[in-house]
Design a protein around this motif. Structure first.
Motif, short mmCIF file in Angstrom:
data_model
loop_
_atom_site.label_atom_id
_atom_site.label_comp_id
_atom_site.label_asym_id
_atom_site.label_seq_id
_atom_site.Cartn_x
_atom_site.Cartn_y
_atom_site.Cartn_z
N GLN A 150 24.18 38.62 43.68
CA GLN A 150 25.16 39.43 42.95
C GLN A 150 25.93 40.36 43.91
OE1 GLN A 150 26.07 39.16 39.86
NE2 GLN A 150 24.48 37.61 39.27
N ARG A 151 25.23 40.92 44.90
CA ARG A 151 25.91 41.78 45.86
C ARG A 151 26.92 41.00 46.70
NH1 ARG A 151 21.87 43.18 48.52
NH2 ARG A 151 22.26 41.98 50.46
N LEU A 153 28.44 38.27 45.79
CA LEU A 153 29.57 37.85 44.97
C LEU A 153 30.64 38.95 44.87
CD1 LEU A 153 27.84 35.93 42.04
CD2 LEU A 153 29.19 34.96 43.92
N LYS A 154 30.22 40.22 44.93
CA LYS A 154 31.18 41.31 44.88
C LYS A 154 32.01 41.37 46.16
CE LYS A 154 28.37 44.18 41.82
NZ LYS A 154 27.63 45.47 41.67
N LEU A 155 31.44 40.87 47.26
CA LEU A 155 32.13 40.86 48.55
C LEU A 155 32.74 39.50 48.85
CD1 LEU A 155 29.47 42.83 50.63
CD2 LEU A 155 31.55 43.74 49.55
N LYS A 156 32.91 38.69 47.83
CA LYS A 156 33.36 37.31 48.02
C LYS A 156 34.74 37.25 48.66
CE LYS A 156 34.08 33.02 45.47
NZ LYS A 156 34.00 32.37 44.15
#
Length: 392
Positions: A150-151, A153-156
């Motif tokens: 999840q972390r 994916l926020k920095l994708k």
């Protein structure tokens, strides 16, 4: 010339011949008198002998009976074995476990789900605890992997993460979830094995056999108990093709047990085919509860069809001679009467009475007690009380 001696001899011979003649004459007279006396007595003796021959002596005092019309059922007689309606085989489902408790024995009435035996399950419990610990560890790792994914994916969209690194985090999270599912499956399998450590009855019934031995290590599938389901027994009678055609479901059957008892049964179904070797078919009949029937007995059965009239006499009046059936029929209704040996055809039998199919009429009288000791033409005396009792 005659001398005195010669004259004496001649006179003595003459007197001797006269004596012999006299003796012969007396003997002849005696024989004639004896013959005459015999002729006087002989006619009376001949008459007496003829009279005695014409009047036979009474042979026996007997009882008599009158044939009776009764309504008797038509029957089919067959034989067969008594078996369990359904027999459940209860075996060990887990190999390598030691039997530490046996709670049931042959003849015990058990209920569905009742404990019959228990295996030593300490090793299974230890394995179960280990799997639970592994599951907790895997769930923790899966949670950490999901947080990392999840972390990421926020920095994708950030330029600092490559596509390959992003794929690695997603793979780790998916792998962690898969590990959790695998351990859960192992935990469920171990719990199922632990439940197999307790052997329980699959249905209500009675224990018919037991091979479980305390302390034994059973193999997978080894038989421990046999159970007659619901205490239901059935009679499997063997019938010919003609008998099968007359038999229908719902008909009543009277079973004669080997111990002298009886049981009632009802036809449940008929076999769809006959045996190719014996040409016999099987009728399956449910035995009503409460009888002394036991599985493994061989019993004779009578299937009740319909009611029909029967001319019956006491079974004691039937005499078997040279393979044929006879009755001793009284030739008159007097208290003393001769009997005639009459051939008859016997049919059904119930209790102390037997059906006469041919050779006897309703108006006839037959000898009951003592029939086996009489011959054709014997003169018998009827016991008054017994006769009255039979004919009333």
């Amino acid at each position: 010339m005659k001398t005195p001696l010669t004259s004496f001899v001649n006179r003595a011979g003459f007197h001797s011949q006269r004596g012999i003649a006299r003796d012969l004459l007396l003997a002849f007279i005696f024989l004639a008198l004896a013959a005459f006396a015999t002729l006087l007595v002989w006619p009376d003796q001949s008459v007496n002998s003829s009279a005695a021959a014409q009047t036979p002596a009474t042979a026996l005092t007997v009882t008599r009976a009158v044939p009776q019309w009764r309504q008797w059922p038509m029957l089919i007689e067959a034989s067969g074995t008594i078996t369990a309606w359904q027999e459940a085989v209860i075996g060990a489902q887990q190999a390598g476990l030691r039997l530490i408790e046996v709670s049931a024995n042959v003849g015990d009435q058990v209920r569905r789900g009742q404990l019959l035996a228990r295996f030593d399950a300490d090793m299974l419990r230890a394995d179960l605890a280990q799997l639970r610990a592994n599951l907790a560890q895997a769930q923790a790792g899966a949670a950490q992997a999901e947080t990392n994914r999840q972390r990421v994916l926020k920095l994708k969209n950030a330029a600092t993460l490559s596509q390959q690194e992003l794929l690695r985090y997603e793979t780790e999270a998916e792998t962690s979830r898969t590990q959790v599912d695998a351990i859960k499956a192992q935990l469920a399998a171990k719990q199922l094995q632990l439940s197999y450590a307790e052997v329980r009855a699959p249905d209500d019934g009675v224990v018919s056999a037991r091979q479980a031995t305390l302390g034994a290590v059973a193999g997978s599938g080894q038989e421990l108990f046999r159970l007659i389901r619901q205490n239901r027994l059935e009679w499997r009678g063997e019938l010919t093709a003609a008998q099968m055609a007359q038999c229908q479901t719902g008909q009543k059957i009277q079973l004669s047990l080997p111990d002298g008892g009886s049981a009632d049964a009802t036809v449940r179904q008929l076999a769809p085919a006959l045996d190719e070797q014996s040409r016999l078919g099987i009728v399956y009949a449910d035995i009503l509860p409460g009888s002394r029937a036991r599985a493994g007995m061989y019993a004779n059965g009578r299937i009740v069809l319909t009611q029909s009239p029967a001319l019956t006499v006491p079974a004691a009046s039937l005499v078997i001679r040279d393979g044929r059936s006879y009755v001793l029929k009284l030739q008159s209704d007097a208290d003393t009467a001769p009997v005639s040996l009459t051939a008859v055809s016997a049919g059904r039998r119930q209790g102390a009475e037997i059906e006469i199919v041919q050779g006897l009429r309703e108006a006839d009288r037959v000898v009951v007690e003592g029939a086996g000791f009489l011959n054709d033409g014997d003169l018998v005396h009827i016991a008054p009380q017994a006769a009255a009792g039979k004919e009333s």
